[in-house]
Enzyme design. Structure first.
Site, PDB file in Angstrom:
ATOM      1  N   ASN A   1      -4.638   1.802  -1.314  1.00  0.00           N
ATOM      2  CA  ASN A   1      -5.545   1.062  -1.445  1.00  0.00           C
ATOM      3  C   ASN A   1      -6.145   0.680  -3.069  1.00  0.00           C
ATOM      4  O   ASN A   1      -6.870  -0.460  -2.945  1.00  0.00           O
ATOM      5  CB  ASN A   1      -6.073   0.466  -0.048  1.00  0.00           C
ATOM      6  CG  ASN A   1      -7.237   0.952  -0.317  1.00  0.00           C
ATOM      7  OD1 ASN A   1      -7.956   2.549  -0.858  1.00  0.00           O
ATOM      8  ND2 ASN A   1      -8.331   0.178   0.283  1.00  0.00           N
TER       9      ASN A   1
ATOM     10  N   GLY B   1       0.071   0.213   5.934  1.00  0.00           N
ATOM     11  CA  GLY B   1      -0.986   1.297   5.147  1.00  0.00           C
ATOM     12  C   GLY B   1      -2.188   1.433   6.238  1.00  0.00           C
ATOM     13  O   GLY B   1      -2.235   2.614   5.794  1.00  0.00           O
ATOM     14  N   ALA B   2      -2.375   0.002   6.785  1.00  0.00           N
ATOM     15  CA  ALA B   2      -3.781   0.349   6.887  1.00  0.00           C
ATOM     16  C   ALA B   2      -4.174   1.518   8.231  1.00  0.00           C
ATOM     17  O   ALA B   2      -5.074   2.913   8.520  1.00  0.00           O
ATOM     18  CB  ALA B   2      -4.261  -1.071   7.811  1.00  0.00           C
TER      19      ALA B   2
ATOM     20  N   GLY C   1       0.134  -0.324  14.634  1.00  0.00           N
ATOM     21  CA  GLY C   1       0.555  -0.942  13.592  1.00  0.00           C
ATOM     22  C   GLY C   1       0.304   0.536  12.948  1.00  0.00           C
ATOM     23  O   GLY C   1      -0.174   0.929  12.632  1.00  0.00           O
TER      24      GLY C   1
ATOM     25  N   LYS D   1       0.696  -1.128  -0.162  1.00  0.00           N
ATOM     26  CA  LYS D   1       0.204   0.041  -0.212  1.00  0.00           C
ATOM     27  C   LYS D   1       0.836   1.357  -0.200  1.00  0.00           C
ATOM     28  O   LYS D   1       0.709   1.965  -0.584  1.00  0.00           O
ATOM     29  CB  LYS D   1      -1.158  -0.242   0.965  1.00  0.00           C
ATOM     30  CG  LYS D   1      -2.279  -1.136   0.979  1.00  0.00           C
ATOM     31  CD  LYS D   1      -3.247  -1.159   2.655  1.00  0.00           C
ATOM     32  CE  LYS D   1      -3.659  -1.641   1.961  1.00  0.00           C
ATOM     33  NZ  LYS D   1      -5.051  -2.687   3.374  1.00  0.00           N
TER      34      LYS D   1
ATOM     35  N   GLY E   1     -12.943  -6.223  11.582  1.00  0.00           N
ATOM     36  CA  GLY E   1     -12.414  -5.673  10.942  1.00  0.00           C
ATOM     37  C   GLY E   1     -13.902  -6.450   8.861  1.00  0.00           C
ATOM     38  O   GLY E   1     -13.321  -5.165   8.080  1.00  0.00           O
TER      39      GLY E   1
HETATM   40  O1  LIG Z   1      -6.858  -4.020   2.877  1.00  0.00           O
HETATM   41  C1  LIG Z   1      -7.692  -4.500   2.324  1.00  0.00           C
HETATM   42  C2  LIG Z   1      -8.323  -5.935   1.997  1.00  0.00           C
HETATM   43  C3  LIG Z   1      -7.781  -5.999   0.728  1.00  0.00           C
HETATM   44  O2  LIG Z   1      -5.888  -6.057   0.876  1.00  0.00           O
HETATM   45  C4  LIG Z   1      -7.483  -7.572   0.878  1.00  0.00           C
HETATM   46  O3  LIG Z   1      -7.801  -8.258   1.057  1.00  0.00           O
HETATM   47  O4  LIG Z   1      -9.132  -7.889   0.146  1.00  0.00           O
HETATM   48  C5  LIG Z   1      -8.078  -5.128  -0.804  1.00  0.00           C
HETATM   49  C6  LIG Z   1      -7.845  -3.516  -0.061  1.00  0.00           C
HETATM   50  O5  LIG Z   1      -8.008  -3.134  -0.846  1.00  0.00           O
HETATM   51  C7  LIG Z   1      -7.586  -3.551   1.386  1.00  0.00           C
HETATM   52  O6  LIG Z   1      -7.828  -2.265   1.559  1.00  0.00           O
END
Ligand SMILES: O=C1C[C@@](O)(C(=O)O)C[C@@H](O)[C@@H]1O
Length: 540
Positions: free
Chosen positions: A343, A399-400, A396, A322, A507
């Protein structure tokens, strides 16, 4: 591009479909690459059972691997198989020298293939190295009978386009009805050469790469005009092959055609993602001609250099890319820029430029806000976010974590970031005018009463499903605990937080909302939110 049936018509009748009704018929068939199940049963009886099972699971054709049958007796066994076939059958008798199981002499093997043809097999599969002996002979015998697939299993990576072109020319020159090329993909960029082959071949072609990195060569095969898509039967998993159920239920390959836009999750690993089971049905629900596939990417730079065609219309970006992907975007939305993580990418149809966005930020913060509002029974819009002024702990700074921290700050929260890489935590803390601490101190960190905790580390995900990132005794001090991990849906952190009396947000909520944001960007249409929520509730 010459899709499968059009190619077949040209080859067979030397004709193109000019009559309007014939064109309609051809057009209908064009999108229909046949779904084929390879069968590797050890007995003829089991082969017959498996042919029926494959049909019930949605196969259009079966590939019977004679080389797997113990003590195979050509005459009675082929009769049994062909008499009982519920679907078109491809007979394959693969020798060791081409990656199969058969170790006997060539004469016996080729005799068995001749016999299969004489008995009415729909297709026999003959290796390029021996094709010159068999193809002409078999085709002269029964002009209108079964067809011959000439195949080449390349013991390794996919050759260059030029070498593939030479190979295809040699295969076509044998008089094959269908040519089949199989490689082992070391990298997803090789598959672009496979797609090139499929869309350029003058005769119907089957081409794919095996292995985890080769999966999209099956999934996108109908788009590029491939004759067959291979799918494994339930309980018969083969690396790099989707299951028949996936092909029919998740991807509905029968709907895919040359106009289908390709979207993919760029990630490593990628197979855990539930994106395909959410995005594909959502596209269909909205009548949007798109497919969403997992893309196992090892090298971002090479990936973006190779996949430049407008057919590859957009991407989700997952772990661990990301942040790194930002440099490959031509433009980055200001929110994504401030977060330092992308993302979602869309390719602008007008000039092919890649535009990066971040839908994780709104996805996570809206999920947390909604849960807080729900508890306070706040209906409708309120000017102030329920996060305003709150202490907001982020575990953490990847990216997230970056998206969540920037979102929390934008709502007026006071952010504290913990990360194993203190420098990374500090750089994020600067962006959100917050505080940074080493990850170890989270184990004894005492939050303010009513604080918010967001886990954006992989703790809680397989294989660390029984770990939590904070001291259990502190959980009671949090008003709300959010876990960005979405598999499992209820992580140990959420269970413990629930027991300690905190509001918990899974999540899955963030996953759903970021995907809704992506749908809007991918398609330019309003996402079918209720439908997507139903899928998440029923399938996750
Ligand atoms: O964090 C996530 C989950 C993801 O990586 C997935 O595993 O489908 C898809 C990404 O767009 C999203 O930001």
């Amino acid at each position: 591009m010459l899709p499968f049936f059009q190619k077949l018509l040209r080859v067979e009748a030397g004709a193109t479909a000019t009559e309007p009704y014939l064109q309609i018929y051809v057009d209908k068939l064009l999108s229909d690459s046949l779904v084929c199940a390879p069968l590797m049963a050890r007995s003829v009886e089991q082969m017959v059972i498996d042919m029926q099972r494959a049909k019930a699971q949605g196969a259009d054709a079966v590939e019977v691997r004679l080389d797997f049958i113990d003590s195979f007796q050509p005459s009675p066994d082929l009769e049994t198989i062909i008499r009982n076939k519920p679907l078109p059958v491809i007979i394959v008798y693969r020798p060791r020298w081409e990656g199969g199981q058969y170790e006997g002499d060539e004469h016996t093997r080729l005799e068995a293939l001749r016999l299969a043809h004489d008995l009415g097999a729909d297709y026999i599969d003959v290796e390029l190295k021996v094709a010159s002996y068999l193809v002409g002979e078999v085709k002269n015998k029964h002009q209108a009978g079964g067809k011959v697939i000439v195949s080449s299993y390349l013991n390794g990576a996919t050759p260059s386009k030029e070498d593939l072109g030479h190979l295809v020319a040699r295969m076509q020159a044998t008089g094959a009805d269908i040519i089949k090329v199989v490689s082992n993909a070391d990298d997803i960029t090789e598959l672009e050469r496979i797609f090139h082959l499929l869309s350029r071949s003058e005769v119907p072609a089957v081409a794919y790469s095996l292995g985890e990195r080769g999966l999209i060569s099956q999934l996108l095969c109908p788009k590029f005009g491939g004759a067959l898509v291979y799918g494994a039967m339930e309980g018969n998993s083969i690396p790099g092959l989707p299951t028949l159920d996936n092909l029919r239920e998740t991807y509905k390959v029968e709907n895919i055609n040359s106009d289908t836009k390709v979207f993919g999750l760029v990630s490593k690993p990628v197979s855990h993602s539930k994106g395909p089971i959410l995005h594909n049905p959502a596209f269909r629900h909205a009548n949007y001609n798109g497919i969403y596939v997992p893309m196992f990417v090892d090298d971002l730079k090479e990936f973006f250099e190779v996949y430049t065609s407008p057919e590859f219309a957009g991407y989700s970006v997952g772990f661990p890319y990301k942040e790194a992907v930002v440099q490959f975007c031509d433009e980055v939305h200001p929110l994504a820029k401030s977060i330092g993580a992308v993302n979602t990418i869309i390719r602008k149809p007008s000039d092919g430029k890649l535009i990066g966005y971040n839908t994780d930020c709104e996805g996570s913060i809206a999920a947390i806000e909604d849960a807080l509002k729900e508890q306070k029974s706040i209906n409708g819009a309120s000017l102030n976010s329920p996060l305003a002024g709150k202490q907001f702990v982020v575990a953490g700074a990847g990216g997230a974590g970056r998206a969540i921290a920037v979102g929390a700050k934008s709502r007026g929260a006071r952010v504290i970031i913990f990360d194993i890489d203190l420098a990374r935590a500090e750089s994020l803390a600067q962006v959100v005018s917050g505080e940074a601490q080493p990850f170890e101190s989270l184990a004894h960190f005492q939050p303010e009463n009513g604080a918010i905790l967001a886990n954006a580390t992989p703790i809680g995900m397989h294989p660390s499903t029984d770990r939590i990132p904070v001291a259990e005794a502190t959980l009671g001090s949090y008003q709300l605990v959010f876990d960005a991990v979405y598999t499992p849906r209820k992580t140990r952190l959420l269970k413990d937080a629930d027991a300690a009396g905190a509001i918990t947000v899974s999540g899955v909520e963030m996953f759903l909302r970021q995907a809704i944001g992506q749908f809007n960007l991918f398609t330019g249409r309003e996402a079918p939110k209720d439908f997507m929520r139903e899928i998440v509730l029923s399938k996750f």
